[in-house]
Design an enzyme around this catalytic site. Sequence first.
Site: not given
Ligand code: EPU
Length: 419
Positions: A22-23, A116, A121, A304, A396
């Site tokens: 998915k990701n 969320c 996030r 995850d 999802r």
């Molecule tokens: N963060 C910030 N600022 C930002 C972006 C992130 O503070 O601008 C923080 C977040 O709040 C969090 C940390 O950085 O504490 C890491 O978050 P990240 O941005 O890596 O998460 P994401 O990119 O929104 C992806 C996956 C998630 C997975 C996370 C962590 C996708 C589409 N989603 O989310 O997947 O949990 O990385 O590995 O790739 C899932 O599949 O169930 C899922 C939630």
Amino acid sequence: MDKIVIGGGERLIGEVEVSGSKNASLPIFAASLLTEGENLFHNVPRLKDVLTIVRVLKNLGVKVREKEGAYRIDATEVSNDEAPYDLVKTMRASILALGPLVARMGKARVSLPGGCAIGARPINLHLVGLEAMGAKIELRNGYVEAKADRLKGATISFDTATVTGTENLMMAATLAKGKTVLQNAAMEPEVVDLAGVLKKMGAKIEGAGTGLIGIEGVESLHATEHTITPDRIEAGTLMVAAGLTRGNIKLLRCPFHHMEAVVHKLRETGTEIDPEGEGVRVVGSRRIRSVDVKTQPYPGFPTDMQAQFMALMSLSRGLSVISETIFENRFIHVSELQRMGADIRTEGNTAIIQGVESLSGAQVMATDLRASASLILAGLAADGITEVSRVYHLDRGYEGLDQKLKMLGANIKRVKEGN
Ligand code: EPU
């Protein structure tokens, strides 16, 4: 609305194929926005989130066709620059359209995702990075409005490693003028799969899979063909299912080399995991040993997989401590596992789990994808019947998890809620 009904206690036995990730699919679909011509992607999982990114693309005027899990995506004409609230609120990853749109079209209007179930996030790091590349960003009426004549290469150092943030800026940088350096970049395999696709499209990228990614911008990118990498979280979830049921299963298309931390922790619990021919054999143990886990960015133990691992620890012989360091509210499953008889105490972002002899089936629900998976896993091992409602969260992100578990011998069925 569907719910899943599980009669616990069956050992899982047999072979099952892991679906595409998915990701990885979501950013790779968004990357099509950077190209002219028709892209062809294979091994795309059938998931609600994939359908949502398709809606985002179609709304931008992109042509998308699907046949038997293969998607043809043609973004030669992009007639709109907006990802509306209705789509972004359904799936936060819609924000992945932002970087490619600004890079290719010079402007984008993407709804802010908002909070969320698992945490606040924010996307501040995506925006700071785009600004460093010369984009003018305004937040208006709940939308991010970004504009740039042509993005310029920049050195961007992430305060926190962010997966979609790294992906968004890496995509944007492919068409920027000059060199972009991403420091403290996310190292997840999905970032590497995306970089592989971008390179096939003609991008110049070095270092994906490390914390330092260099991107030399080019004038344009062309369409390509790619097979999406298998889903390491689905594979891990199935491994825990075997661990919980004293199962004996073989995972085909298992991305074993992307799963070191999970495999290491599961082996510590007594679950046997060994490569076998084209697949990976997983054999659950009679006694599940308790193991501590702390979630970390890749290559650490993935957030995850935290909820699924907690289901396993609920039935371990001893005390286990699970710390969630990525998201502030990712213990949604705890109160539901407690309703099934699990002995879990939380203190801030730490859960202390005293293994119990048995769990008992109950009616449960969860508002997060991985939490839903954790409850299904618990149901497989519980005495009696477990009913997991709000199954749309599961749909999802897992392709037919209930069908796969059934194929392995689980007593599991999907019924319309209210029946
Ligand atoms: N963060 C910030 N600022 C930002 C972006 C992130 O503070 O601008 C923080 C977040 O709040 C969090 C940390 O950085 O504490 C890491 O978050 P990240 O941005 O890596 O998460 P994401 O990119 O929104 C992806 C996956 C998630 C997975 C996370 C962590 C996708 C589409 N989603 O989310 O997947 O949990 O990385 O590995 O790739 C899932 O599949 O169930 C899922 C939630």
